[in-house]
Design a protein around this motif. Structure first.
Motif, PDB file in Angstrom:
ATOM      1  N   GLY A  88       2.071  30.049   2.688  1.00 28.63           N
ATOM      2  CA  GLY A  88       1.791  29.016   3.701  1.00 28.63           C
ATOM      3  C   GLY A  88       0.335  28.951   4.144  1.00 28.63           C
ATOM      4  N   ALA A  89      -0.524  29.826   3.628  1.00 26.56           N
ATOM      5  CA  ALA A  89      -1.919  29.839   4.098  1.00 26.56           C
ATOM      6  C   ALA A  89      -2.658  28.584   3.620  1.00 26.56           C
ATOM      7  CB  ALA A  89      -2.638  31.081   3.582  1.00 26.56           C
ATOM      8  N   MET A  90      -3.368  27.935   4.544  1.00 25.34           N
ATOM      9  CA  MET A  90      -4.160  26.759   4.185  1.00 25.34           C
ATOM     10  C   MET A  90      -5.635  27.125   4.045  1.00 25.34           C
ATOM     11  SD  MET A  90      -1.966  24.526   3.848  1.00 25.34           S
ATOM     12  CE  MET A  90      -2.988  23.092   3.643  1.00 25.34           C
ATOM     13  N   PHE A  91      -5.981  28.328   4.518  1.00 26.80           N
ATOM     14  CA  PHE A  91      -7.374  28.763   4.460  1.00 26.80           C
ATOM     15  C   PHE A  91      -7.365  30.276   4.254  1.00 26.80           C
ATOM     16  CE2 PHE A  91     -11.497  30.057   6.084  1.00 26.80           C
ATOM     17  CZ  PHE A  91     -12.333  29.067   5.583  1.00 26.80           C
ATOM     18  N   VAL A  92      -8.247  30.728   3.358  1.00 32.77           N
ATOM     19  CA  VAL A  92      -8.355  32.162   3.084  1.00 32.77           C
ATOM     20  C   VAL A  92      -9.776  32.619   3.410  1.00 32.77           C
ATOM     21  CG1 VAL A  92      -8.284  33.946   1.290  1.00 32.77           C
ATOM     22  CG2 VAL A  92      -6.606  32.087   1.247  1.00 32.77           C
ATOM     23  N   SER A  93      -9.887  33.707   4.156  1.00 31.77           N
ATOM     24  CA  SER A  93     -11.188  34.327   4.408  1.00 31.77           C
ATOM     25  C   SER A  93     -11.189  35.683   3.719  1.00 31.77           C
ATOM     26  CB  SER A  93     -11.394  34.511   5.925  1.00 31.77           C
ATOM     27  OG  SER A  93     -12.498  35.355   6.172  1.00 31.77           O
ATOM     28  N   GLU A  94     -12.047  35.804   2.700  1.00 25.58           N
ATOM     29  CA  GLU A  94     -12.115  37.076   1.933  1.00 25.58           C
ATOM     30  C   GLU A  94     -13.187  37.990   2.517  1.00 25.58           C
ATOM     31  OE1 GLU A  94     -14.636  39.411  -0.076  1.00 25.58           O
ATOM     32  OE2 GLU A  94     -15.100  37.292  -0.479  1.00 25.58           O
ATOM     33  N   ASN A  95     -12.814  39.240   2.746  1.00 18.70           N
ATOM     34  CA  ASN A  95     -13.727  40.217   3.375  1.00 18.70           C
ATOM     35  C   ASN A  95     -13.637  41.584   2.721  1.00 18.70           C
ATOM     36  OD1 ASN A  95     -14.672  38.772   6.028  1.00 18.70           O
ATOM     37  ND2 ASN A  95     -12.522  38.277   5.715  1.00 18.70           N
ATOM     38  N   VAL A  96     -13.671  41.599   1.376  1.00 21.16           N
ATOM     39  CA  VAL A  96     -13.628  42.887   0.676  1.00 21.16           C
ATOM     40  C   VAL A  96     -15.068  43.322   0.385  1.00 21.16           C
ATOM     41  CG1 VAL A  96     -11.322  42.353  -0.248  1.00 21.16           C
ATOM     42  CG2 VAL A  96     -13.345  41.921  -1.656  1.00 21.16           C
ATOM     43  N   PRO A  97     -15.277  44.543  -0.125  1.00 24.19           N
ATOM     44  CA  PRO A  97     -16.654  45.031  -0.287  1.00 24.19           C
ATOM     45  C   PRO A  97     -17.562  44.102  -1.109  1.00 24.19           C
ATOM     46  CG  PRO A  97     -15.111  46.824  -0.486  1.00 24.19           C
ATOM     47  CD  PRO A  97     -14.280  45.574  -0.445  1.00 24.19           C
ATOM     48  N   GLU A  98     -18.840  44.250  -0.841  1.00 22.80           N
ATOM     49  CA  GLU A  98     -19.867  43.355  -1.384  1.00 22.80           C
ATOM     50  C   GLU A  98     -20.166  43.680  -2.843  1.00 22.80           C
ATOM     51  OE1 GLU A  98     -20.756  40.727  -0.189  1.00 22.80           O
ATOM     52  OE2 GLU A  98     -22.882  40.308  -0.193  1.00 22.80           O
ATOM     53  N   ARG A  99     -19.152  43.501  -3.694  1.00 20.42           N
ATOM     54  CA  ARG A  99     -19.330  43.788  -5.119  1.00 20.42           C
ATOM     55  C   ARG A  99     -18.675  42.694  -5.933  1.00 20.42           C
ATOM     56  NH1 ARG A  99     -17.161  49.772  -5.972  1.00 20.42           N
ATOM     57  NH2 ARG A  99     -16.772  48.769  -7.980  1.00 20.42           N
ATOM     58  N   LEU A 100     -19.428  42.152  -6.881  1.00 23.54           N
ATOM     59  CA  LEU A 100     -18.872  41.085  -7.721  1.00 23.54           C
ATOM     60  C   LEU A 100     -17.669  41.579  -8.524  1.00 23.54           C
ATOM     61  CD1 LEU A 100     -21.761  39.008  -9.339  1.00 23.54           C
ATOM     62  CD2 LEU A 100     -19.922  38.191  -7.857  1.00 23.54           C
ATOM     63  N   ASP A 101     -17.729  42.867  -8.963  1.00 23.66           N
ATOM     64  CA  ASP A 101     -16.608  43.357  -9.775  1.00 23.66           C
ATOM     65  C   ASP A 101     -15.345  43.548  -8.942  1.00 23.66           C
ATOM     66  OD1 ASP A 101     -17.566  45.559  -8.395  1.00 23.66           O
ATOM     67  OD2 ASP A 101     -17.257  46.964 -10.042  1.00 23.66           O
ATOM     68  N   VAL A 102     -15.460  43.457  -7.615  1.00 31.07           N
ATOM     69  CA  VAL A 102     -14.276  43.470  -6.743  1.00 31.07           C
ATOM     70  C   VAL A 102     -13.891  42.037  -6.380  1.00 31.07           C
ATOM     71  CG1 VAL A 102     -13.365  44.236  -4.516  1.00 31.07           C
ATOM     72  CG2 VAL A 102     -14.871  45.755  -5.829  1.00 31.07           C
ATOM     73  N   LYS A 103     -14.901  41.219  -6.049  1.00 26.83           N
ATOM     74  CA  LYS A 103     -14.587  39.864  -5.567  1.00 26.83           C
ATOM     75  C   LYS A 103     -14.119  38.940  -6.697  1.00 26.83           C
ATOM     76  CE  LYS A 103     -17.804  39.973  -1.581  1.00 26.83           C
ATOM     77  NZ  LYS A 103     -16.993  40.034  -0.368  1.00 26.83           N
ATOM     78  N   GLN A 104     -14.726  39.051  -7.885  1.00 25.60           N
ATOM     79  CA  GLN A 104     -14.343  38.111  -8.951  1.00 25.60           C
ATOM     80  C   GLN A 104     -12.861  38.216  -9.337  1.00 25.60           C
ATOM     81  OE1 GLN A 104     -17.502  38.984 -11.730  1.00 25.60           O
ATOM     82  NE2 GLN A 104     -18.587  37.089 -11.230  1.00 25.60           N
ATOM     83  N   PRO A 105     -12.347  39.435  -9.632  1.00 24.67           N
ATOM     84  CA  PRO A 105     -10.912  39.484  -9.960  1.00 24.67           C
ATOM     85  C   PRO A 105     -10.031  39.101  -8.782  1.00 24.67           C
ATOM     86  CG  PRO A 105     -11.905  41.695 -10.032  1.00 24.67           C
ATOM     87  CD  PRO A 105     -13.021  40.721  -9.820  1.00 24.67           C
ATOM     88  N   LEU A 106     -10.485  39.393  -7.553  1.00 26.14           N
ATOM     89  CA  LEU A 106      -9.693  38.996  -6.384  1.00 26.14           C
ATOM     90  C   LEU A 106      -9.614  37.474  -6.288  1.00 26.14           C
ATOM     91  CD1 LEU A 106      -8.153  39.603  -3.781  1.00 26.14           C
ATOM     92  CD2 LEU A 106     -10.354  39.758  -2.603  1.00 26.14           C
ATOM     93  N   PHE A 107     -10.736  36.786  -6.527  1.00 23.32           N
ATOM     94  CA  PHE A 107     -10.706  35.315  -6.442  1.00 23.32           C
ATOM     95  C   PHE A 107      -9.859  34.703  -7.558  1.00 23.32           C
ATOM     96  CE2 PHE A 107     -12.793  33.294  -2.926  1.00 23.32           C
ATOM     97  CZ  PHE A 107     -13.286  34.400  -2.259  1.00 23.32           C
ATOM     98  N   ALA A 108      -9.861  35.326  -8.729  1.00 20.24           N
ATOM     99  CA  ALA A 108      -8.986  34.832  -9.805  1.00 20.24           C
ATOM    100  C   ALA A 108      -7.536  34.914  -9.340  1.00 20.24           C
ATOM    101  CB  ALA A 108      -9.215  35.638 -11.072  1.00 20.24           C
ATOM    102  N   GLU A 109      -7.222  36.019  -8.675  1.00 18.75           N
ATOM    103  CA  GLU A 109      -5.851  36.231  -8.169  1.00 18.75           C
ATOM    104  C   GLU A 109      -5.533  35.262  -7.022  1.00 18.75           C
ATOM    105  OE1 GLU A 109      -3.953  38.139  -9.655  1.00 18.75           O
ATOM    106  OE2 GLU A 109      -2.496  39.094  -8.327  1.00 18.75           O
ATOM    107  N   LEU A 110      -6.479  35.084  -6.111  1.00 16.53           N
ATOM    108  CA  LEU A 110      -6.266  34.155  -4.992  1.00 16.53           C
ATOM    109  C   LEU A 110      -6.039  32.741  -5.524  1.00 16.53           C
ATOM    110  CD1 LEU A 110      -9.085  35.349  -2.522  1.00 16.53           C
ATOM    111  CD2 LEU A 110      -6.618  35.634  -2.201  1.00 16.53           C
ATOM    112  N   ASP A 111      -6.818  32.364  -6.509  1.00 17.42           N
ATOM    113  CA  ASP A 111      -6.732  31.026  -7.095  1.00 17.42           C
ATOM    114  C   ASP A 111      -5.372  30.816  -7.751  1.00 17.42           C
ATOM    115  OD1 ASP A 111      -7.878  28.553  -7.862  1.00 17.42           O
ATOM    116  OD2 ASP A 111      -8.290  29.342  -9.855  1.00 17.42           O
ATOM    117  N   ARG A 112      -4.850  31.892  -8.346  1.00 12.19           N
ATOM    118  CA  ARG A 112      -3.546  31.813  -9.024  1.00 12.19           C
ATOM    119  C   ARG A 112      -2.404  31.737  -8.005  1.00 12.19           C
ATOM    120  NH1 ARG A 112       0.184  35.093 -10.884  1.00 12.19           N
ATOM    121  NH2 ARG A 112      -0.735  37.015 -10.067  1.00 12.19           N
ATOM    122  N   LEU A 113      -2.558  32.471  -6.888  1.00 10.88           N
ATOM    123  CA  LEU A 113      -1.443  32.605  -5.946  1.00 10.88           C
ATOM    124  C   LEU A 113      -1.413  31.540  -4.850  1.00 10.88           C
ATOM    125  CD1 LEU A 113      -1.591  36.486  -5.349  1.00 10.88           C
ATOM    126  CD2 LEU A 113       0.132  35.237  -6.670  1.00 10.88           C
TER     127      LEU A 113
END
Ligand SMILES: NC(=O)c1ccc[n+]([C@@H]2O[C@H](COP(=O)([O-])OP(=O)(O)OC[C@H]3O[C@@H](n4cnc5c(N)ncnc54)[C@H](O)[C@@H]3O)[C@@H](O)[C@H]2O)c1
Length: 231
Positions: A88-113
């Motif tokens: 039901g989320a209409m907006f996502v705020s991502e706040n994980v550590p400042e690393r591309l190798d953490v954020k990129q796979p997370l965004f792929a997952e967020l985009d899928r889910l």
């Protein structure tokens, strides 16, 4: 897309450290149902303690009523599960550590889910938004939404356009920021350091330079800053 004029949209806050906790607090205080996600239970417990400490500070200064603080805490649900956070989320705020190798796979997952109309924002301080969105199928809905620490006190937030961010994501995030009482600015280019930190660093560089060459004492420079800048 979040509509600030309608019922408050559900928000998912992913990552529950320093920034995630404060951001969940601000959305909840503005009336949004919030799902706060972290992988470890201890992180979530610490985040809820942090929210209470932040709120106590606001209450002490007469900026928040204790009944409103309690109601806001009641709007925050914690979960260790990303799927659950996104329901039901209409907006996502991502706040994980400042690393591309953490954020990129997370965004792929967020985009899928996440549902297709959900805006996916990153609170990166320094990584290109375009790179954070690299592995998503829908980079047009990925936007920078950069808060300043502590998020429950600093009004400025930056809404940053990646190379493929759509107007829908920019405008929706900007309006959402206004509706929760923040002072947003639009950053239209995905530049290093964005705008707020660049301005602050430029001023800091000059401050320390003027002090080092003996042009002015630190104390006097502080007077110049506090009393001389337009408010
Ligand atoms: N701290 C600041 O002053 C500040 C200011 C503005 C922006 N930011 C940005 O905000 C983001 C978060 O910073 P922070 O200071 O809150 O960091 P933090 O280390 O306090 O919190 C990050 C949290 O993310 C969790 N985490 C790690 N990987 C995860 C994953 N895959 N899924 C879910 N959770 C995960 C960690 O366990 C930790 O609890 C960073 O991108 C940072 O650059 C920080």
């Amino acid at each position: 897309m979040p509509d600030s004029s309608a019922a408050k949209c559900p928000v998912a806050v992913v990552g529950a450290g320093t920034m995630g906790a404060g951001i969940a607090q601000i959305f909840a205080q503005a009336g949004h149902p919030v799902r706060l996600q972290a992988r470890k239970r201890e992180t979530l417990e610490a985040a809820l303690r942090r929210v209470r400490v932040n709120q106590d500070e606001l209450i002490r200064h007469g900026l928040l009523r204790s009944e409103d603080a309690e109601a806001a805490r009641g709007r925050i649900t914690v979960t260790q599960n990303l799927d659950e956070a996104l329901v039901g989320a209409m907006f996502v705020s991502e706040n994980v550590p400042e690393r591309l190798d953490v954020k990129q796979p997370l965004f792929a997952e967020l985009d899928r889910l996440a549902s297709p109309e959900t805006i996916l924002s990153t609170n990166t301080s320094s990584l290109p938004i375009t790179q954070v969105a690299r592995d998503t199928q829908h980079p047009e809905r990925v936007v920078g939404f950069h808060w300043f620490n502590p998020p429950h006190l600093i009004p400025l937030v930056e809404v940053i356009r990646g190379d493929r961010t759509a107007d829908m994501a920019m405008d929706g995030t900007y309006r959402l920021a206004q509706s929760i009482g923040k002072s947003p600015i639009r950053v239209q280019k995905d530049i290093v350091g964005f705008v707020g930190n660049r301005l602050q660093r430029a001023l800091e560089r000059e401050f320390f330079y003027l002090e080092r060459i003996g042009a002015c004492s630190g104390a006097d420079l502080e007077v110049a800053l506090k009393q001389g800048l337009e408010r």
